[in-house]
Design an enzyme around this catalytic site. Structure first.
Site, PDB file in Angstrom:
ATOM      1  N   ASP A  21       0.693  -1.327   0.051  1.00 48.70           N
ATOM      2  CA  ASP A  21      -0.064   0.080   0.070  1.00 48.70           C
ATOM      3  C   ASP A  21       0.809   1.268  -0.126  1.00 48.70           C
ATOM      4  OD1 ASP A  21       0.766  -0.813   2.460  1.00 48.70           O
ATOM      5  OD2 ASP A  21      -0.797   0.629   3.370  1.00 48.70           O
ATOM      6  N   HIS A  24       6.704   9.137   1.352  1.00 46.13           N
ATOM      7  CA  HIS A  24       5.601   9.928   1.253  1.00 46.13           C
ATOM      8  C   HIS A  24       5.575  11.158   1.022  1.00 46.13           C
ATOM      9  CE1 HIS A  24       4.733   7.421   5.602  1.00 46.13           C
ATOM     10  NE2 HIS A  24       5.203   6.696   4.593  1.00 46.13           N
ATOM     11  N   GLU A  40      -0.064  -0.907   5.657  1.00 40.95           N
ATOM     12  CA  GLU A  40       0.907  -0.422   6.532  1.00 40.95           C
ATOM     13  C   GLU A  40       0.806   1.128   6.872  1.00 40.95           C
ATOM     14  OE1 GLU A  40       4.922   1.343   7.754  1.00 40.95           O
ATOM     15  OE2 GLU A  40       3.697   1.579   6.052  1.00 40.95           O
ATOM     16  N   ASP A  48      12.152  -1.458   4.573  1.00 44.06           N
ATOM     17  CA  ASP A  48      11.187  -0.329   4.470  1.00 44.06           C
ATOM     18  C   ASP A  48      11.704   1.103   5.072  1.00 44.06           C
ATOM     19  OD1 ASP A  48       8.683   0.769   3.836  1.00 44.06           O
ATOM     20  OD2 ASP A  48       7.650   0.030   5.949  1.00 44.06           O
TER      21      ASP A  48
END
Length: 506
Positions: free
Chosen positions: A133, A477, A198, A227
């Protein structure tokens, strides 16, 4: 020279140099197999980039709770399951039920993939965790390209999820596929746990891990997560710790309705004034947290730890420029790293209920909610921090003699995580990085929170390592998220070498 031939020659030269320097003599990595695997990865890198392009095109946004994105999430998980099945994995897609949202609607949670490749009892078993995701992305928010169309510019692959976390998940899968395509036995048994929530807090994942502790995870020896990012643009790293996070809200309320400042200004205890005073009492201008007792349980600094920071490569000027910050609070590499990783920090995030639109509105908010969080470090305790913060804000509020009501709430409490860097898989990761990149890795901690690492360590009781692939400037992000082609392809080689190293050391 053809670029592909040049890359193959570079890979062969790296292997020959390692042989010449005796790098293999101490632990007998099979150089012929390594060379074959690296050549295969170089030759098929365009296919690997194409696969990443197909995965990035799926708008698997878990943050926005709308049916369209949930359908995309289910499609993403189905594509991943099919990819693993075609590699020969035994795949189970676990139904995770539904998510109840605050507005009353219910949305299905995408399945979690549990997959297994190999069950040789003489081999070690490595479990890889990843998520598919992504955070929301819209080209109108400042992206230079369509965030869901992987676009290569000067060796940089731009797209939402490229580095967080679709690229690293595919790098692991591609490393497995290289052994499969060459008809070579996998050096280790491999398991996958891949989720699709997540970015929304890994909804229901902890319950699944607890349930599978003595089944799926029973034969797992080591857990790998990829990650997070390096701390530089070119030097690889291994991550052995992350900070925790306690997220707070502090609400100050006079009444439900707002006031006109011309009618009520000067005769009220204004909620906003109370809140600003409360938020201002939390941290000083040097970043020092003012909550009494907050530093009491912070682990003492050792000489060995200081030397770890000294060994890390960090170009402060490059770091400052890439961050687009004029000046940091600290001037030395060691101070910056310590305050990012091993000391707590307090950040004020926003105020709900305040007027924040363009223009001038002469309103006194009747109710406001301040939001802030504290990044926790070993050996801070979430419940202790909650008590300390609540007591401090109550003390400050009492000195204002306000008639308003104040309520402090901790909405999130996640503990910090730290690992033993002498565990087998840390040694294997170091050796693999030397093999692929020809350098020692930076041993780093991460200032953010990766709850899954702590969760695996506490529930499954296995060693957890974070092996990041992305560079510090990948912008996860953020707008224009990317992964460098070099990081993606060399990262695939890194995972392949890691499999071989784990086989040697297990």
């Amino acid at each position: 020279m053809d670029p592909k031939l040049g890359r193959m020659a570079a890979s062969l030269l790296a292997v020959l140099l390692l042989l010449e320097e005796g790098m293999f003599s101490s632990h007998s990595l099979p150089p012929a197999l390594l060379e074959k695997v690296f050549q295969y990865i170089d030759l098929h890198q365009d296919e690997f980039v194409q696969m990443l392009k197909e995965w990035v095109a799926i708008e698997s946004d878990s943050v926005q709770p709308v049916p369209r994105f949930r359908r995309e999430l289910f499609r993403m998980m189905a594509v991943a399951a099919d990819t693993l099945q075609r590699l020969g994995a035994r795949v189970t897609s676990v139904d995770m039920g539904s998510q109840q949202l605050p507005d009353g609607q219910s949305l299905p949670i995408p399945p979690v993939i549990l997959a297994e490749l190999g069950n040789d009892p003489t081999k070690g078993t490595v479990c890889f965790y990843g998520h598919l995701d992504v955070q929301p992305a819209d080209q109108g928010d400042g992206w230079l390209t369509d965030p869901y169309v992987l676009t290569e510019v000067d060796g940089k692959l731009y797209g939402r999820g490229a580095t967080d976390n679709k690229g690293p998940v595919l790098a692991w899968i591609n490393a497995v596929s290289a052994f499969r395509a060459l008809e070579q036995d996998l050096p280790v048994n491999i398991k996958f746990i891949i989720e699709g929530m997540e970015e929304a807090g890994s909804v229901a994942l902890e319950e699944l891990v607890e349930k599978e502790k003595n089944r799926f995870f029973s034969g797992v020896d080591y857990i790998v997560i990829s990650d997070n990012l390096w701390i530089s643009q070119r030097k690889p790293a291994i991550t052995y710790g992350t900070r925790g996070n306690s997220y707070f809200t502090v609400e100050v309320k006079c009444r439900d309705q707002d006031f006109h400042s011309g009618t009520f200004g000067g005769i009220l205890h204004e909620p906003m004034a109370d809140l600003v005073a409360l938020l201002g009492s939390l941290v000083d201008s040097s970043g020092h947290i003012l909550v009494p007792g907050i530093y009491d349980e912070v682990a003492p600094l050792t000489e060995e730890e200081i030397n770890t920071y000294k060994a890390i490569h960090l170009d402060l000027e490059e770091y400052r420029n890439s961050s687009r910050v004029e000046k940091f609070l600290f001037d030395t590499k060691e101070e910056i790293l310590m305050h990012l990783w091993r000391y707590p920090s307090l950040s004020i995030h926003g105020i709900e209920g305040a007027f924040d639109e363009p223009g001038a509105k002469t309103v006194i908010p009747g109710q406001v909610i301040g939001k802030f969080s504290i990044r926790l470090v070993p050996h801070m305790n979430v419940s202790v921090v909650e008590k300390q913060v609540t007591r401090h804000l109550e003390d400050v509020f009492s000195t204002r003699n306000s008639s308003n009501k104040m309520v402090v709430s901790m909405t999130l409490g996640l503990h910090p995580w730290i690992a033993n860097i002498n565990d087998t898989q840390y040694l294997a990761a170091k050796r693999a990085i030397r093999t692929v990149f020809g350098t020692e890795p930076d041993m780093i901690r991460d200032g953010s929170t990766i709850p899954i690492a702590k969760m695996f360590q506490e529930i499954v009781h296995k060693s957890v390592v974070l092996i990041p692939l992305g560079a510090v400037d990948d912008g996860e992000h953020s707008q224009n998220e990317k992964i460098n082609r070099w990081n993606y392809i060399e990262g695939t080689k890194l995972f392949a070498a890691f499999f071989l190293e784990m086989a040697q050391l297990h």
